[in-house]
Write a protein that holds these residues in place. Structure first.
Motif, PDB file in Angstrom:
ATOM      1  N   VAL A  37       5.385   8.041   6.101  1.00  0.00           N
ATOM      2  CA  VAL A  37       6.690   8.701   6.071  1.00  0.00           C
ATOM      3  C   VAL A  37       6.527  10.202   6.275  1.00  0.00           C
ATOM      4  CG1 VAL A  37       8.637   9.275   4.560  1.00  0.00           C
ATOM      5  CG2 VAL A  37       7.806   6.937   4.695  1.00  0.00           C
ATOM      6  N   GLU A  38       5.530  10.799   5.642  1.00  0.00           N
ATOM      7  CA  GLU A  38       5.311  12.241   5.789  1.00  0.00           C
ATOM      8  C   GLU A  38       4.913  12.605   7.224  1.00  0.00           C
ATOM      9  OE1 GLU A  38       5.218  16.149   5.013  1.00  0.00           O
ATOM     10  OE2 GLU A  38       5.968  14.577   3.691  1.00  0.00           O
ATOM     11  N   ILE A  39       4.089  11.800   7.848  1.00  0.00           N
ATOM     12  CA  ILE A  39       3.679  12.071   9.232  1.00  0.00           C
ATOM     13  C   ILE A  39       4.881  11.972  10.162  1.00  0.00           C
ATOM     14  CG2 ILE A  39       2.346  11.123  11.155  1.00  0.00           C
ATOM     15  CD1 ILE A  39       0.164  10.470   9.079  1.00  0.00           C
ATOM     16  N   ARG A  40       5.737  10.969   9.948  1.00  0.00           N
ATOM     17  CA  ARG A  40       6.949  10.855  10.788  1.00  0.00           C
ATOM     18  C   ARG A  40       7.886  12.025  10.575  1.00  0.00           C
ATOM     19  NH1 ARG A  40       9.040   5.273  12.556  1.00  0.00           N
ATOM     20  NH2 ARG A  40      10.690   6.714  13.031  1.00  0.00           N
ATOM     21  N   ALA A  41       8.013  12.478   9.324  1.00  0.00           N
ATOM     22  CA  ALA A  41       8.878  13.622   9.038  1.00  0.00           C
ATOM     23  C   ALA A  41       8.333  14.884   9.695  1.00  0.00           C
ATOM     24  CB  ALA A  41       9.009  13.820   7.535  1.00  0.00           C
ATOM     25  N   GLN A  42       7.025  15.062   9.690  1.00  0.00           N
ATOM     26  CA  GLN A  42       6.419  16.227  10.339  1.00  0.00           C
ATOM     27  C   GLN A  42       6.602  16.161  11.846  1.00  0.00           C
ATOM     28  OE1 GLN A  42       2.348  16.526   9.139  1.00  0.00           O
ATOM     29  NE2 GLN A  42       2.863  17.206   7.067  1.00  0.00           N
ATOM     30  N   ALA A  43       6.530  14.963  12.409  1.00  0.00           N
ATOM     31  CA  ALA A  43       6.698  14.828  13.856  1.00  0.00           C
ATOM     32  C   ALA A  43       8.132  15.128  14.273  1.00  0.00           C
ATOM     33  CB  ALA A  43       6.305  13.424  14.295  1.00  0.00           C
ATOM     34  N   GLU A  44       9.091  14.788  13.413  1.00  0.00           N
ATOM     35  CA  GLU A  44      10.491  15.024  13.759  1.00  0.00           C
ATOM     36  C   GLU A  44      10.954  16.437  13.431  1.00  0.00           C
ATOM     37  OE1 GLU A  44      12.530  11.994  11.640  1.00  0.00           O
ATOM     38  OE2 GLU A  44      11.802  10.392  12.937  1.00  0.00           O
ATOM     39  N   ARG A  45      10.206  17.134  12.577  1.00  0.00           N
ATOM     40  CA  ARG A  45      10.584  18.478  12.170  1.00  0.00           C
ATOM     41  C   ARG A  45      10.356  19.457  13.319  1.00  0.00           C
ATOM     42  NH1 ARG A  45       7.152  19.510   7.537  1.00  0.00           N
ATOM     43  NH2 ARG A  45       8.340  17.808   6.638  1.00  0.00           N
ATOM     44  N   ARG A  46      11.269  20.354  13.491  1.00  0.00           N
ATOM     45  CA  ARG A  46      11.147  21.352  14.546  1.00  0.00           C
ATOM     46  C   ARG A  46      11.124  22.735  13.913  1.00  0.00           C
ATOM     47  NH1 ARG A  46      12.312  19.236  19.713  1.00  0.00           N
ATOM     48  NH2 ARG A  46      13.230  17.172  19.571  1.00  0.00           N
ATOM     49  N   SER A  47      10.351  23.623  14.510  1.00  0.00           N
ATOM     50  CA  SER A  47      10.320  24.985  13.993  1.00  0.00           C
ATOM     51  C   SER A  47      11.554  25.723  14.485  1.00  0.00           C
ATOM     52  CB  SER A  47       9.049  25.696  14.456  1.00  0.00           C
ATOM     53  OG  SER A  47       9.039  25.765  15.859  1.00  0.00           O
ATOM     54  N   PRO A  48      12.111  26.587  13.655  1.00  0.00           N
ATOM     55  CA  PRO A  48      13.318  27.311  14.078  1.00  0.00           C
ATOM     56  C   PRO A  48      12.989  28.304  15.190  1.00  0.00           C
ATOM     57  CG  PRO A  48      12.562  28.103  11.961  1.00  0.00           C
ATOM     58  CD  PRO A  48      11.716  26.920  12.310  1.00  0.00           C
ATOM     59  N   ARG A  61       0.864  -1.189   0.000  1.00  0.00           N
ATOM     60  CA  ARG A  61       0.000   0.000   0.000  1.00  0.00           C
ATOM     61  C   ARG A  61       0.895   1.233   0.000  1.00  0.00           C
ATOM     62  NH1 ARG A  61      -4.352  -0.922   4.578  1.00  0.00           N
ATOM     63  NH2 ARG A  61      -2.531  -0.479   5.826  1.00  0.00           N
ATOM     64  N   THR A  62       1.351   1.594  -1.184  1.00  0.00           N
ATOM     65  CA  THR A  62       2.365   2.645  -1.282  1.00  0.00           C
ATOM     66  C   THR A  62       1.851   4.000  -0.837  1.00  0.00           C
ATOM     67  OG1 THR A  62       1.814   2.940  -3.605  1.00  0.00           O
ATOM     68  CG2 THR A  62       3.619   1.463  -3.083  1.00  0.00           C
ATOM     69  N   THR A  63       0.584   4.311  -1.067  1.00  0.00           N
ATOM     70  CA  THR A  63       0.071   5.615  -0.646  1.00  0.00           C
ATOM     71  C   THR A  63       0.005   5.704   0.870  1.00  0.00           C
ATOM     72  OG1 THR A  63      -2.190   4.815  -0.898  1.00  0.00           O
ATOM     73  CG2 THR A  63      -1.229   5.984  -2.753  1.00  0.00           C
ATOM     74  N   ALA A  64      -0.334   4.608   1.529  1.00  0.00           N
ATOM     75  CA  ALA A  64      -0.370   4.617   2.994  1.00  0.00           C
ATOM     76  C   ALA A  64       1.040   4.758   3.552  1.00  0.00           C
ATOM     77  CB  ALA A  64      -1.022   3.337   3.521  1.00  0.00           C
ATOM     78  N   TYR A  65       2.006   4.114   2.900  1.00  0.00           N
ATOM     79  CA  TYR A  65       3.384   4.229   3.373  1.00  0.00           C
ATOM     80  C   TYR A  65       3.905   5.645   3.168  1.00  0.00           C
ATOM     81  CZ  TYR A  65       8.351   3.537   3.933  1.00  0.00           C
ATOM     82  OH  TYR A  65       9.641   3.658   4.346  1.00  0.00           O
ATOM     83  N   ALA A  66       3.573   6.261   2.050  1.00  0.00           N
ATOM     84  CA  ALA A  66       4.004   7.638   1.806  1.00  0.00           C
ATOM     85  C   ALA A  66       3.421   8.574   2.863  1.00  0.00           C
ATOM     86  CB  ALA A  66       3.587   8.079   0.407  1.00  0.00           C
ATOM     87  N   SER A  67       2.172   8.356   3.227  1.00  0.00           N
ATOM     88  CA  SER A  67       1.560   9.159   4.284  1.00  0.00           C
ATOM     89  C   SER A  67       2.254   8.917   5.621  1.00  0.00           C
ATOM     90  CB  SER A  67       0.078   8.815   4.417  1.00  0.00           C
ATOM     91  OG  SER A  67      -0.591   9.089   3.217  1.00  0.00           O
TER      92      SER A  67
END
Length: 88
Positions: free
Chosen positions: A58-69, A50-56
């Motif tokens: 990955v994006e959710i994990r990237a957003q969770a790890e991203r920090r605002s400057p 389920r490539t679309t679910a995996y892409a989502s």
């Protein structure tokens, strides 16, 4: 009666295996041992099928790890002057 014996043994063996898997699953859930491993297994399954679910995922994990400057306390805190073209 001799013809049914292999089927009875097969059904008994299957019941024993399923019973042991049920016991193992309840033990793992109770101890909380499946967190990271189960998440990794499901992520690899979703990546393959389920490539679309995996892409989502990955994006959710990237957003969770991203920090605002954060602003530095030494920087000027006033607003910047407007740009010559009127934006900003």
């Amino acid at each position: 009666m001799d013809a049914l014996l292999p089927f009875v043994l097969l059904a008994g063996g299957l019941a024993a295996v399923l019973g042991s898997f049920t016991w193992l699953a309840s033990r793992v859930r109770r101890r909380g041992l499946a967190g990271g491993a189960m998440g990794a297994a499901l992520a690899s399954y979703e990546e393959a099928f389920r490539t679309t679910a995996y892409a989502s995922h990955v994006e959710i994990r990237a957003q969770a790890e991203r920090r605002s400057p954060l602003l530095s306390p030494d920087d000027d805190w006033r607003r910047a002057p407007a740009a010559p073209d009127g934006t900003g």
